[in-house]
Design a protein around this motif. Structure first.
Motif, short mmCIF file in Angstrom:
data_model
loop_
_atom_site.label_atom_id
_atom_site.label_comp_id
_atom_site.label_asym_id
_atom_site.label_seq_id
_atom_site.Cartn_x
_atom_site.Cartn_y
_atom_site.Cartn_z
N THR A 5 0.91 -1.16 0.36
CA THR A 5 -0.03 -0.06 -0.08
C THR A 5 0.95 1.36 -0.08
OG1 THR A 5 -0.11 0.05 2.43
CG2 THR A 5 -2.10 -0.96 1.01
N ILE A 6 1.99 1.12 0.27
CA ILE A 6 3.15 2.28 0.27
C ILE A 6 4.37 1.63 -0.58
CG2 ILE A 6 4.45 3.76 1.59
CD1 ILE A 6 2.49 3.50 3.87
N VAL A 7 4.44 2.67 -1.68
CA VAL A 7 5.56 2.17 -2.82
C VAL A 7 6.40 3.47 -3.18
CG1 VAL A 7 6.19 1.20 -4.80
CG2 VAL A 7 3.93 0.43 -3.77
N PRO A 8 7.71 3.39 -2.32
CA PRO A 8 8.41 4.46 -2.66
C PRO A 8 9.10 4.59 -4.35
CG PRO A 8 9.91 2.71 -1.75
CD PRO A 8 8.49 2.25 -1.75
N TYR A 9 9.03 5.66 -4.74
CA TYR A 9 9.46 5.84 -6.40
C TYR A 9 10.82 6.41 -6.23
CZ TYR A 9 10.22 6.43 -10.93
OH TYR A 9 10.44 6.49 -12.47
N LEU A 10 12.00 5.91 -6.63
CA LEU A 10 13.16 6.45 -6.50
C LEU A 10 13.93 6.91 -7.90
CD1 LEU A 10 15.03 3.84 -4.18
CD2 LEU A 10 13.99 6.16 -3.60
N SER A 11 14.43 8.04 -8.05
CA SER A 11 15.23 8.63 -9.26
C SER A 11 16.79 8.29 -9.17
CB SER A 11 14.81 9.72 -9.70
OG SER A 11 13.31 9.94 -9.97
N TYR A 12 17.40 7.82 -10.22
CA TYR A 12 18.81 8.03 -10.19
C TYR A 12 19.42 8.51 -11.63
CZ TYR A 12 18.72 4.61 -6.34
OH TYR A 12 18.37 3.79 -5.15
N GLY A 51 8.18 -6.54 -0.51
CA GLY A 51 8.15 -5.12 -0.76
C GLY A 51 8.88 -4.76 -2.16
N VAL A 52 8.30 -3.65 -2.84
CA VAL A 52 8.67 -3.28 -3.90
C VAL A 52 9.04 -1.69 -4.04
CG1 VAL A 52 6.22 -2.59 -4.69
CG2 VAL A 52 7.72 -3.20 -6.56
N VAL A 53 10.23 -1.50 -4.91
CA VAL A 53 10.73 -0.02 -5.19
C VAL A 53 10.35 0.14 -6.69
CG1 VAL A 53 12.59 1.50 -5.07
CG2 VAL A 53 12.19 -0.18 -3.37
N LEU A 54 9.70 1.40 -7.03
CA LEU A 54 9.70 1.84 -8.16
C LEU A 54 10.88 2.47 -8.57
CD1 LEU A 54 6.01 2.65 -8.52
CD2 LEU A 54 7.02 0.27 -9.03
N MET A 55 11.37 2.69 -9.58
CA MET A 55 12.46 3.67 -9.86
C MET A 55 12.65 3.94 -11.55
SD MET A 55 16.09 1.17 -10.05
CE MET A 55 16.70 2.64 -11.06
N SER A 64 11.15 13.03 -9.94
CA SER A 64 11.92 13.23 -8.83
C SER A 64 11.23 12.01 -7.68
CB SER A 64 10.86 14.77 -7.97
OG SER A 64 9.51 14.37 -8.33
N PRO A 65 11.98 11.82 -6.80
CA PRO A 65 11.61 10.79 -5.92
C PRO A 65 10.34 10.91 -5.18
CG PRO A 65 13.68 11.31 -5.20
CD PRO A 65 13.15 12.67 -6.30
N GLY A 66 9.55 9.90 -4.59
CA GLY A 66 8.13 10.19 -4.34
C GLY A 66 7.84 8.76 -3.62
N ILE A 67 6.68 9.06 -3.19
CA ILE A 67 5.84 7.87 -2.56
C ILE A 67 4.65 7.68 -3.05
CG2 ILE A 67 5.02 6.73 -0.27
CD1 ILE A 67 7.32 8.25 1.11
N TYR A 68 4.12 6.39 -3.55
CA TYR A 68 2.82 6.08 -3.98
C TYR A 68 2.24 5.35 -2.99
CZ TYR A 68 4.33 6.41 -8.79
OH TYR A 68 4.72 7.03 -10.20
N VAL A 69 1.00 6.03 -2.64
CA VAL A 69 -0.09 5.43 -1.38
C VAL A 69 -1.20 4.70 -2.19
CG1 VAL A 69 -1.22 6.01 0.76
CG2 VAL A 69 1.02 6.98 -0.08
N VAL A 70 -1.27 3.57 -2.03
CA VAL A 70 -2.54 2.99 -2.66
C VAL A 70 -3.79 3.19 -1.58
CG1 VAL A 70 -3.45 0.72 -3.79
CG2 VAL A 70 -0.97 1.45 -3.97
N VAL A 71 -4.91 3.69 -2.34
CA VAL A 71 -6.09 3.91 -1.32
C VAL A 71 -7.31 3.49 -2.19
CG1 VAL A 71 -5.09 5.87 -0.37
CG2 VAL A 71 -6.18 6.43 -2.38
N GLU A 72 -8.36 3.30 -1.48
CA GLU A 72 -9.55 2.79 -2.03
C GLU A 72 -10.18 3.99 -2.87
OE1 GLU A 72 -12.11 0.65 0.12
OE2 GLU A 72 -10.76 -0.36 1.32
N ASP A 73 -10.15 5.12 -2.33
CA ASP A 73 -11.04 6.29 -2.95
C ASP A 73 -9.81 7.34 -2.98
OD1 ASP A 73 -12.31 8.47 -3.69
OD2 ASP A 73 -14.30 7.82 -2.32
N VAL A 74 -9.39 7.63 -4.38
CA VAL A 74 -8.27 8.42 -4.82
C VAL A 74 -8.81 9.82 -4.44
CG1 VAL A 74 -6.86 9.57 -6.33
CG2 VAL A 74 -7.28 7.12 -6.31
N ASP A 75 -10.07 10.15 -4.95
CA ASP A 75 -10.73 11.53 -4.72
C ASP A 75 -10.87 11.82 -3.49
OD1 ASP A 75 -10.79 11.90 -7.50
OD2 ASP A 75 -12.77 11.20 -8.00
N ALA A 76 -11.38 10.95 -2.48
CA ALA A 76 -11.67 11.40 -1.28
C ALA A 76 -10.13 11.52 -0.53
CB ALA A 76 -12.41 10.29 -0.52
N HIS A 77 -9.31 10.82 -0.68
CA HIS A 77 -8.08 10.62 -0.09
C HIS A 77 -7.39 12.24 -0.43
CE1 HIS A 77 -4.64 8.93 1.76
NE2 HIS A 77 -3.88 9.45 0.97
#
Length: 93
Positions: A5-12, A51-55, A64-77
């Protein structure tokens, strides 16, 4: 593997070298890798355990680096976050 539900995104700056390093030094496995014609990494998914890391390569758009947060209702979040003062860099797409 369960979907995280939480996935970091790294850039190199050198995506291919970073993948080699993460695989060799930390034991990650490459699940998905998409390279651009110039040899940069457009997108990669590296896994370790459950675990998974996107890059990608840093000079890619929105690289840019970031974090994906997986939620049920994107608009509400999104609405909840902005109501509480979160500064939005990239709105949901």
């Amino acid at each position: 593997m369960a979907n995280p539900t939480i996935v970091p995104y790294l850039s190199y700056k050198d995506g291919p070298a970073a993948i080699d390093f993460l695989v060799t030094a930390f034991g990650f496995s490459v699940n998905i890798r998409a390279d651009a014609e110039d040899g940069s990494v457009e997108h990669a998914e590296l896994v370790y355990g459950d675990g998974v890391v996107l890059m990608g390569t840093a000079d890619m758009p929105k690289g840019s680096p970031g974090i994906y947060v997986v939620v049920e209702d994107v608009d509400a979040h999104f609405a909840h976050a902005t109501e509480h003062g979160v500064v939005i860099v990239y709105p949901p797409e």
